[in-house]
Design a protein around this motif. Structure first.
Motif, PDB file in Angstrom:
ATOM      1  N   LYS A 191      93.636 -81.036  20.730  1.00  0.00           N
ATOM      2  CA  LYS A 191      92.359 -81.762  20.820  1.00  0.00           C
ATOM      3  C   LYS A 191      91.352 -81.040  21.699  1.00  0.00           C
ATOM      4  O   LYS A 191      90.212 -80.828  21.326  1.00  0.00           O
ATOM      5  CB  LYS A 191      92.576 -83.143  21.465  1.00  0.00           C
ATOM      6  N   ARG A 213      97.055 -91.257  37.889  1.00  0.00           N
ATOM      7  CA  ARG A 213      98.018 -90.148  37.853  1.00  0.00           C
ATOM      8  C   ARG A 213      97.636 -89.088  38.892  1.00  0.00           C
ATOM      9  O   ARG A 213      96.468 -88.920  39.221  1.00  0.00           O
ATOM     10  CB  ARG A 213      98.058 -89.595  36.425  1.00  0.00           C
ATOM     11  N   ARG A 239      97.117 -82.496  38.353  1.00  0.00           N
ATOM     12  CA  ARG A 239      97.979 -81.326  38.098  1.00  0.00           C
ATOM     13  C   ARG A 239      97.323 -80.124  38.757  1.00  0.00           C
ATOM     14  O   ARG A 239      96.118 -80.142  39.022  1.00  0.00           O
ATOM     15  CB  ARG A 239      98.102 -81.066  36.596  1.00  0.00           C
ATOM     16  N   TYR A 253      89.268 -85.695  35.786  1.00  0.00           N
ATOM     17  CA  TYR A 253      89.389 -87.149  35.929  1.00  0.00           C
ATOM     18  C   TYR A 253      88.718 -87.551  37.229  1.00  0.00           C
ATOM     19  O   TYR A 253      88.505 -86.727  38.113  1.00  0.00           O
ATOM     20  CB  TYR A 253      90.877 -87.567  36.031  1.00  0.00           C
ATOM     21  N   GLU A 296      87.472 -99.887  28.411  1.00  0.00           N
ATOM     22  CA  GLU A 296      88.884-100.061  28.074  1.00  0.00           C
ATOM     23  C   GLU A 296      89.691 -99.441  29.184  1.00  0.00           C
ATOM     24  O   GLU A 296      89.233 -98.534  29.864  1.00  0.00           O
ATOM     25  CB  GLU A 296      89.230 -99.402  26.729  1.00  0.00           C
ATOM     26  N   CYS A 332      94.125 -98.589  29.992  1.00  0.00           N
ATOM     27  CA  CYS A 332      95.485 -98.661  29.454  1.00  0.00           C
ATOM     28  C   CYS A 332      96.483 -98.031  30.406  1.00  0.00           C
ATOM     29  O   CYS A 332      96.114 -97.208  31.244  1.00  0.00           O
ATOM     30  CB  CYS A 332      95.582 -97.871  28.149  1.00  0.00           C
ATOM     31  N   VAL A 385      99.391 -95.417  30.351  1.00  0.00           N
ATOM     32  CA  VAL A 385      99.959 -94.351  29.527  1.00  0.00           C
ATOM     33  C   VAL A 385     101.009 -93.641  30.377  1.00  0.00           C
ATOM     34  O   VAL A 385     100.688 -93.152  31.477  1.00  0.00           O
ATOM     35  CB  VAL A 385      98.883 -93.327  29.060  1.00  0.00           C
ATOM     36  N   TYR A 403      94.847 -95.510  33.107  1.00  0.00           N
ATOM     37  CA  TYR A 403      93.705 -94.693  32.680  1.00  0.00           C
ATOM     38  C   TYR A 403      92.599 -95.631  32.218  1.00  0.00           C
ATOM     39  O   TYR A 403      92.882 -96.641  31.587  1.00  0.00           O
ATOM     40  CB  TYR A 403      94.083 -93.802  31.489  1.00  0.00           C
ATOM     41  N   ASP A 419      88.392 -88.580  25.205  1.00  0.00           N
ATOM     42  CA  ASP A 419      89.753 -88.171  24.846  1.00  0.00           C
ATOM     43  C   ASP A 419      90.675 -89.269  25.363  1.00  0.00           C
ATOM     44  O   ASP A 419      91.048 -89.267  26.530  1.00  0.00           O
ATOM     45  CB  ASP A 419      90.053 -86.810  25.496  1.00  0.00           C
ATOM     46  N   ILE A 420      90.969 -90.229  24.504  1.00  0.00           N
ATOM     47  CA  ILE A 420      91.770 -91.381  24.939  1.00  0.00           C
ATOM     48  C   ILE A 420      92.903 -91.634  23.950  1.00  0.00           C
ATOM     49  O   ILE A 420      92.911 -91.071  22.853  1.00  0.00           O
ATOM     50  CB  ILE A 420      90.906 -92.658  25.102  1.00  0.00           C
ATOM     51  N   ASP A 421      93.853 -92.483  24.346  1.00  0.00           N
ATOM     52  CA  ASP A 421      94.992 -92.724  23.461  1.00  0.00           C
ATOM     53  C   ASP A 421      94.687 -93.827  22.436  1.00  0.00           C
ATOM     54  O   ASP A 421      93.617 -94.452  22.478  1.00  0.00           O
ATOM     55  CB  ASP A 421      96.262 -93.015  24.279  1.00  0.00           C
ATOM     56  N   GLY A 427      93.777 -97.323  23.600  1.00  0.00           N
ATOM     57  CA  GLY A 427      92.395 -97.361  24.083  1.00  0.00           C
ATOM     58  C   GLY A 427      91.409 -97.480  22.926  1.00  0.00           C
ATOM     59  O   GLY A 427      90.439 -98.237  22.994  1.00  0.00           O
TER      60      GLY A 427
HETATM   61  P1  5GP Z   1      97.063 -86.741  30.569  1.00  0.00           P
HETATM   62  O1  5GP Z   1      97.769 -87.442  31.681  1.00  0.00           O
HETATM   63  O2  5GP Z   1      97.974 -85.775  29.863  1.00  0.00           O
HETATM   64  O3  5GP Z   1      95.771 -86.136  31.004  1.00  0.00           O
HETATM   65  O4  5GP Z   1      96.682 -87.853  29.499  1.00  0.00           O
HETATM   66  C1  5GP Z   1      97.666 -88.665  28.954  1.00  0.00           C
HETATM   67  C2  5GP Z   1      97.096 -89.516  27.839  1.00  0.00           C
HETATM   68  O5  5GP Z   1      96.131 -90.434  28.349  1.00  0.00           O
HETATM   69  C3  5GP Z   1      96.364 -88.722  26.749  1.00  0.00           C
HETATM   70  O6  5GP Z   1      96.812 -89.201  25.486  1.00  0.00           O
HETATM   71  C4  5GP Z   1      94.907 -89.063  26.956  1.00  0.00           C
HETATM   72  O7  5GP Z   1      94.210 -89.064  25.733  1.00  0.00           O
HETATM   73  C5  5GP Z   1      95.010 -90.465  27.507  1.00  0.00           C
HETATM   74  N1  5GP Z   1      93.820 -90.863  28.274  1.00  0.00           N
HETATM   75  C6  5GP Z   1      93.068 -90.116  29.135  1.00  0.00           C
HETATM   76  N2  5GP Z   1      92.060 -90.836  29.635  1.00  0.00           N
HETATM   77  C7  5GP Z   1      92.151 -92.065  29.080  1.00  0.00           C
HETATM   78  C8  5GP Z   1      91.366 -93.268  29.182  1.00  0.00           C
HETATM   79  O8  5GP Z   1      90.375 -93.375  29.897  1.00  0.00           O
HETATM   80  N3  5GP Z   1      91.798 -94.329  28.439  1.00  0.00           N
HETATM   81  C9  5GP Z   1      92.895 -94.283  27.637  1.00  0.00           C
HETATM   82  N4  5GP Z   1      93.201 -95.368  26.945  1.00  0.00           N
HETATM   83  N5  5GP Z   1      93.641 -93.173  27.506  1.00  0.00           N
HETATM   84  C10 5GP Z   1      93.282 -92.083  28.226  1.00  0.00           C
END
Ligand code: 5GP
Length: 224
Positions: free
Chosen positions: A35, A59, A62, A71, A90, A92, A94, A99, A119-121, A124
């Motif tokens: 993505k 989280r 990293r 973030y 929104e 959620c 994850v 997030y 970029d959300i799941d 979301g």
């Molecule tokens: P990562 O921790 O790898 O950055 O993200 C983990 C997952 O959380 C990814 O699928 C990403 O798309 C999702 N994500 C990131 N920010 C948000 C958000 O604000 N809302 C939701 N619902 N998912 C998120």
């Protein structure tokens, strides 16, 4: 990036827009599908048009991640406070972390006349769609996909994951790849990044979220 060849059947017919879209682009798809590479390609090629919506998360950063860029890194307490104040469009859980996408972030990017890229799941995405009326937003929903077996090959071959995190990502990917008929405005396979990016750009031009180039040609021509 992938090396396999993309074919025309990889593009799922789009759901026609019911009303005009707002300048919000939601890009869903499993971890490892590429993505961010696709988004980066489009942003490089079409400057001053898109801007990432920076989410809040509990989280841990990293290595290399920057607060306010990747973030807004925050605590559970602050996050819960913001939720109680209805600051998110929104939010959620994850993989055990919280997030959320703040209203302020979207409003700020749109007021700068940028297309906000989220970029959300999947959860979301579903939450936002349920609240369209309240939010008075009509985002474009895109899903970037690859075959599950291909994703498994890529994530395993990368060798960056522990067996545990590989399992979490692959389990999650199953949910992220679940058929959702009629939900997304466009579903596009990411076999070749450039082709995927072009497909997305052409679609945005077709639905009017993105204008054409000054000479009337598609921005897709500048993606190489
Ligand atoms: P990562 O921790 O790898 O950055 O993200 C983990 C997952 O959380 C990814 O699928 C990403 O798309 C999702 N994500 C990131 N920010 C948000 C958000 O604000 N809302 C939701 N619902 N998912 C998120």
């Amino acid at each position: 990036g992938g090396t396999a060849c993309k074919n025309e059947s990889a593009v799922v017919p789009s759901t026609p827009p019911s009303e005009s879209f707002s300048k919000i682009l939601i890009v869903a798809g499993p971890s490892g599908v590429g993505k961010s590479t696709v988004i980066k390609k489009i942003m490089e090629c079409i400057p001053n048009t898109f801007a990432f919506s920076v989410s809040h998360t509990t989280r841990q950063p990293r290595p290399g991640e920057v607060d306010g860029i990747n973030y807004h890194f925050t605590t559970k307490e602050v996050m819960e406070q913001l939720i109680s104040e209805d600051k998110f469009i929104e939010q959620c859980d994850v993989h055990g972390n919280m997030y959320g996408t703040s209203k302020m972030e979207i409003e700020r990017l749109n007021s700068e006349n940028k297309i906000a890229v989220l970029d959300i799941d999947i959860q979301g995405c579903q939450k936002i769609k349920k609240r369209h009326d309240v939010l008075q937003m009509n985002p474009v929903y895109i899903r970037i996909k690859i075959a599950y077996e291909e994703l498994e090959k890529r994530l395993t071959g990368r060798g960056t994951e522990t067996p545990e995190s590989l399992k979490i990502r692959l389990d999650n990917a199953k949910a992220e790849l679940e058929p959702m008929p009629g939900f997304f405005n466009l579903e596009v396979e990411n076999q070749v990044v450039e082709d995927c990016a072009k497909e997305l750009v052409s679609f945005l031009e077709t639905v009017g979220v993105l204008g054409l180039q000054e000479d009337g040609s598609s921005h897709a021509t500048c993606i190489k």
